[in-house]
Design a protein around this motif. Structure first.
Motif, PDB file in Angstrom:
ATOM      1  N   VAL A   6      82.058  29.070 100.905  1.00 11.67           N
ATOM      2  CA  VAL A   6      81.072  28.165 100.306  1.00 11.67           C
ATOM      3  C   VAL A   6      81.576  27.565  98.992  1.00 11.67           C
ATOM      4  O   VAL A   6      81.076  26.516  98.544  1.00 11.67           O
ATOM      5  CB  VAL A   6      79.707  28.865 100.114  1.00 11.67           C
ATOM      6  N   THR A   8      84.197  26.006  98.571  1.00  6.48           N
ATOM      7  CA  THR A   8      84.829  24.714  98.834  1.00  6.48           C
ATOM      8  C   THR A   8      83.792  23.581  98.844  1.00  6.48           C
ATOM      9  O   THR A   8      84.154  22.412  98.748  1.00  6.48           O
ATOM     10  CB  THR A   8      85.565  24.704 100.194  1.00  6.48           C
ATOM     11  N   ASN A   9      82.514  23.930  98.986  1.00  3.91           N
ATOM     12  CA  ASN A   9      81.444  22.932  98.945  1.00  3.91           C
ATOM     13  C   ASN A   9      80.130  23.624  98.573  1.00  3.91           C
ATOM     14  O   ASN A   9      79.278  23.870  99.441  1.00  3.91           O
ATOM     15  CB  ASN A   9      81.320  22.239 100.306  1.00  3.91           C
ATOM     16  N   PRO A  10      79.952  23.928  97.290  1.00  2.45           N
ATOM     17  CA  PRO A  10      78.789  24.725  96.869  1.00  2.45           C
ATOM     18  C   PRO A  10      77.451  24.143  97.327  1.00  2.45           C
ATOM     19  O   PRO A  10      77.278  22.919  97.367  1.00  2.45           O
ATOM     20  CB  PRO A  10      78.909  24.703  95.341  1.00  2.45           C
ATOM     21  N   LEU A  11      76.531  25.005  97.666  1.00  6.27           N
ATOM     22  CA  LEU A  11      75.194  24.574  98.091  1.00  6.27           C
ATOM     23  C   LEU A  11      74.492  23.865  96.931  1.00  6.27           C
ATOM     24  O   LEU A  11      74.797  24.124  95.767  1.00  6.27           O
ATOM     25  CB  LEU A  11      74.380  25.799  98.526  1.00  6.27           C
ATOM     26  N   PRO A  12      73.551  22.973  97.227  1.00  7.09           N
ATOM     27  CA  PRO A  12      72.803  22.286  96.159  1.00  7.09           C
ATOM     28  C   PRO A  12      72.170  23.287  95.194  1.00  7.09           C
ATOM     29  O   PRO A  12      71.758  24.383  95.605  1.00  7.09           O
ATOM     30  CB  PRO A  12      71.729  21.518  96.930  1.00  7.09           C
ATOM     31  N   GLY A  14      69.389  23.419  93.872  1.00  2.10           N
ATOM     32  CA  GLY A  14      67.987  23.762  94.130  1.00  2.10           C
ATOM     33  C   GLY A  14      67.816  25.026  94.960  1.00  2.10           C
ATOM     34  O   GLY A  14      66.723  25.582  95.051  1.00  2.10           O
ATOM     35  N   ILE A  15      68.882  25.475  95.597  1.00  2.00           N
ATOM     36  CA  ILE A  15      68.839  26.723  96.385  1.00  2.00           C
ATOM     37  C   ILE A  15      69.367  27.837  95.495  1.00  2.00           C
ATOM     38  O   ILE A  15      70.533  27.825  95.094  1.00  2.00           O
ATOM     39  CB  ILE A  15      69.705  26.606  97.657  1.00  2.00           C
ATOM     40  N   LEU A  19      67.869  33.749  98.262  1.00  2.81           N
ATOM     41  CA  LEU A  19      68.228  32.919  99.418  1.00  2.81           C
ATOM     42  C   LEU A  19      69.639  32.357  99.277  1.00  2.81           C
ATOM     43  O   LEU A  19      70.368  32.253 100.265  1.00  2.81           O
ATOM     44  CB  LEU A  19      67.200  31.786  99.587  1.00  2.81           C
ATOM     45  N   LEU A  23      72.497  32.833 102.124  1.00  5.33           N
ATOM     46  CA  LEU A  23      73.196  31.715 102.794  1.00  5.33           C
ATOM     47  C   LEU A  23      74.695  31.775 102.510  1.00  5.33           C
ATOM     48  O   LEU A  23      75.511  31.442 103.378  1.00  5.33           O
ATOM     49  CB  LEU A  23      72.599  30.369 102.351  1.00  5.33           C
ATOM     50  N   ILE A  27      77.363  31.886 105.555  1.00  6.78           N
ATOM     51  CA  ILE A  27      78.493  30.952 105.677  1.00  6.78           C
ATOM     52  C   ILE A  27      79.811  31.727 105.698  1.00  6.78           C
ATOM     53  O   ILE A  27      80.691  31.451 106.503  1.00  6.78           O
ATOM     54  CB  ILE A  27      78.456  29.914 104.526  1.00  6.78           C
TER      55      ILE A  27
ATOM     56  N   ALA B  42      82.851  26.438 109.926  1.00  6.78           N
ATOM     57  CA  ALA B  42      83.150  26.358 108.491  1.00  6.78           C
ATOM     58  C   ALA B  42      84.513  26.973 108.199  1.00  6.78           C
ATOM     59  O   ALA B  42      85.196  26.586 107.261  1.00  6.78           O
ATOM     60  CB  ALA B  42      82.073  27.083 107.687  1.00  6.78           C
ATOM     61  N   HIS B  56      76.139  34.348 115.591  1.00  9.38           N
ATOM     62  CA  HIS B  56      75.822  33.892 114.236  1.00  9.38           C
ATOM     63  C   HIS B  56      74.302  33.760 114.051  1.00  9.38           C
ATOM     64  O   HIS B  56      73.751  34.127 113.005  1.00  9.38           O
ATOM     65  CB  HIS B  56      76.523  32.546 113.973  1.00  9.38           C
ATOM     66  N   HIS B  67      61.963  35.635 105.397  1.00 11.10           N
ATOM     67  CA  HIS B  67      61.422  34.328 104.988  1.00 11.10           C
ATOM     68  C   HIS B  67      60.498  33.699 106.026  1.00 11.10           C
ATOM     69  O   HIS B  67      59.984  32.591 105.808  1.00 11.10           O
ATOM     70  CB  HIS B  67      62.569  33.365 104.672  1.00 11.10           C
ATOM     71  N   LEU B 156      73.843  24.059 107.973  1.00 11.22           N
ATOM     72  CA  LEU B 156      74.842  24.656 107.072  1.00 11.22           C
ATOM     73  C   LEU B 156      76.263  24.252 107.489  1.00 11.22           C
ATOM     74  O   LEU B 156      77.109  23.956 106.644  1.00 11.22           O
ATOM     75  CB  LEU B 156      74.711  26.188 107.063  1.00 11.22           C
ATOM     76  N   TRP B 159      76.837  20.678 106.503  1.00  8.91           N
ATOM     77  CA  TRP B 159      77.032  20.653 105.051  1.00  8.91           C
ATOM     78  C   TRP B 159      78.472  21.037 104.703  1.00  8.91           C
ATOM     79  O   TRP B 159      79.152  20.344 103.942  1.00  8.91           O
ATOM     80  CB  TRP B 159      76.045  21.607 104.359  1.00  8.91           C
ATOM     81  N   MET B 160      78.942  22.151 105.279  1.00  6.41           N
ATOM     82  CA  MET B 160      80.299  22.623 104.974  1.00  6.41           C
ATOM     83  C   MET B 160      81.358  21.616 105.440  1.00  6.41           C
ATOM     84  O   MET B 160      82.436  21.518 104.850  1.00  6.41           O
ATOM     85  CB  MET B 160      80.549  23.994 105.607  1.00  6.41           C
ATOM     86  N   ARG B 162      80.967  18.438 105.389  1.00  8.58           N
ATOM     87  CA  ARG B 162      80.690  17.174 104.691  1.00  8.58           C
ATOM     88  C   ARG B 162      80.332  16.056 105.680  1.00  8.58           C
ATOM     89  O   ARG B 162      80.878  14.949 105.614  1.00  8.58           O
ATOM     90  CB  ARG B 162      81.891  16.768 103.834  1.00  8.58           C
ATOM     91  N   ALA B 193      64.888  24.782 101.386  1.00 12.94           N
ATOM     92  CA  ALA B 193      66.358  24.803 101.304  1.00 12.94           C
ATOM     93  C   ALA B 193      66.946  23.692 102.163  1.00 12.94           C
ATOM     94  O   ALA B 193      67.870  22.981 101.750  1.00 12.94           O
ATOM     95  CB  ALA B 193      66.891  26.172 101.744  1.00 12.94           C
ATOM     96  N   HIS B 196      66.657  20.387 100.400  1.00  9.58           N
ATOM     97  CA  HIS B 196      67.685  20.217  99.361  1.00  9.58           C
ATOM     98  C   HIS B 196      69.020  19.794  99.973  1.00  9.58           C
ATOM     99  O   HIS B 196      69.703  18.915  99.467  1.00  9.58           O
ATOM    100  CB  HIS B 196      67.886  21.527  98.585  1.00  9.58           C
ATOM    101  N   GLU B 200      70.803  16.095  99.383  1.00 11.64           N
ATOM    102  CA  GLU B 200      72.100  16.014  98.708  1.00 11.64           C
ATOM    103  C   GLU B 200      73.162  15.433  99.649  1.00 11.64           C
ATOM    104  O   GLU B 200      74.035  14.663  99.216  1.00 11.64           O
ATOM    105  CB  GLU B 200      72.505  17.403  98.199  1.00 11.64           C
TER     106      GLU B 200
END
Ligand SMILES: [Ca+2]
Lengths: 209, 209
Positions: A6, A8-12, A14-15, A19, A23, A27, B42, B56, B67, B156, B159-160, B162, B193, B196, B200
């Motif tokens: 993670v 290499t592309n940090p989560l936003p 806001g998270i 949690l 996550l 990942i 990822a 996974h 949650h 996720l 996101w990873m 991009r 989450a 977010h 982003e």
């Protein structure tokens, strides 16, 4: 070794908090899909990875639990097999018939467990550690049955490959029996099936004598 | 289509009855490891397969169940995700953003379920069918949470990557929100989450507008 996936592309931002840690862990464990085992697949000419192996074990628990000599809690046994190979993300797979690698296995896996489980919130980190310890110690019926599945599926894969790692690692039928005895210890029925497979494999020349 | 994997090397005759059917099924489901999804891993530059995806998801259930807005039975939710993609062994993966393939999906998966589950003893065949139906119908908290995980992990992964399948299938942020709404329906926390991540990703140009 020091970077997490993670990173290499940090989560936003806001998270956060609990949690975000969960996550990050989910990942990071994507890496289990890149840890190759020696076992050949039955369905394709390639080696199996730890994540798909773990899924297959969970299916085996669900389908074969009725054959356990001591009753097992299926849900907990499934959780044991889901997490049992996680440490290999950092420690790598240690082939059953590679005796040299097996000597350093415990130390490498211990370090891997400390590093990986620490990504989780403390209560979940401890829970993962407990599941892994339970699997390794084989002191519960669930752990013994989980281990039996972990030995049974490679027997089926090697049967389907007409030798597989038995021939690759020069394992005799007696050697295979010794390394898969946990099947017979957990289930007389599955142990008998194992005996049939190994005896016939030996007759066919799919073991090293 | 007509041959089972085990038909290429039938199990020894000493293995019979219920256990023979169960092992036939366990060997056949090895095929799930060859069903490729669109999602990129990822941890490596390749597409994910259904078996490692199912593992996974099971991990995600174990780690994120707290949650769920409605309490869920973790053991049963795990079983739902373990079996939810089995029908793709014969029906293939149907990408979320491939609308043409999605039209014939139900019919193809129905035929696959009939064929695959029939390999098991009748009681287990029915049980697998019930688990699959429960997942598909989303009428229980467990099925809704399982579905949420099935939508969250690709978020996720994209996101990873991009962008990943969002860009590959030309999906706008609104389109992604629509197709992952089951996350927000099962968990306000995970839904936030998700919000977010999508917001982003849109800012970064990793969705198609
Ligand atoms: Ca699917």
């Amino acid at each position: 070794m020091s970077e997490l996936l993670v990173d290499t592309n940090p989560l936003p931002a806001g998270i956060s908090g609990r949690l975000r840690d969960q996550l990050t862990f989910l990942i990071e464990v994507d890496r289990l899909k890149t840890v190759l085992r020696q076992s050949p697949l039955a369905a394709a000419p390639r080696r199996e990875n730890d994540a798909e192996h773990s899924w297959h074990l969970a299916m085996a628990v669900v389908v074969l639990a009725e054959h356990a000599d001591e009753p097992v809690d299926v849900g907990r046994t499934v959780q044991l097999v889901l997490v049992h190979d996680l440490v290999e993300i950092y420690a790598g797979d240690t082939p059953l018939y590679d005796l040299a690698a097996r000597e350093s296995q415990q130390e490498r896996e211990e370090a891997a467990a400390a590093r990986l489980f620490a990504l989780l919130p403390a209560d979940q980190s401890q829970r993962m550690r407990e599941l892994w310890d339970e699997f390794e110690a084989r002191r519960t019926p669930e752990a013994r049955f989980a281990k039996a599945m972990d030995r049974l599926l490679p027997v089926l894969h090697n049967w389907m490959a007409r030798g597989g790692t038995w021939l690759a690692f020069d394992a005799s039928a007696d050697h295979v029996r010794e390394h898969t005895s946990s099947i017979n210890e957990a289930s007389a029925t599955l142990g008998t099936a194992r005996d049939h497979v190994i005896a016939e494999a030996q007759r066919q020349g799919w073991t090293a004598g």
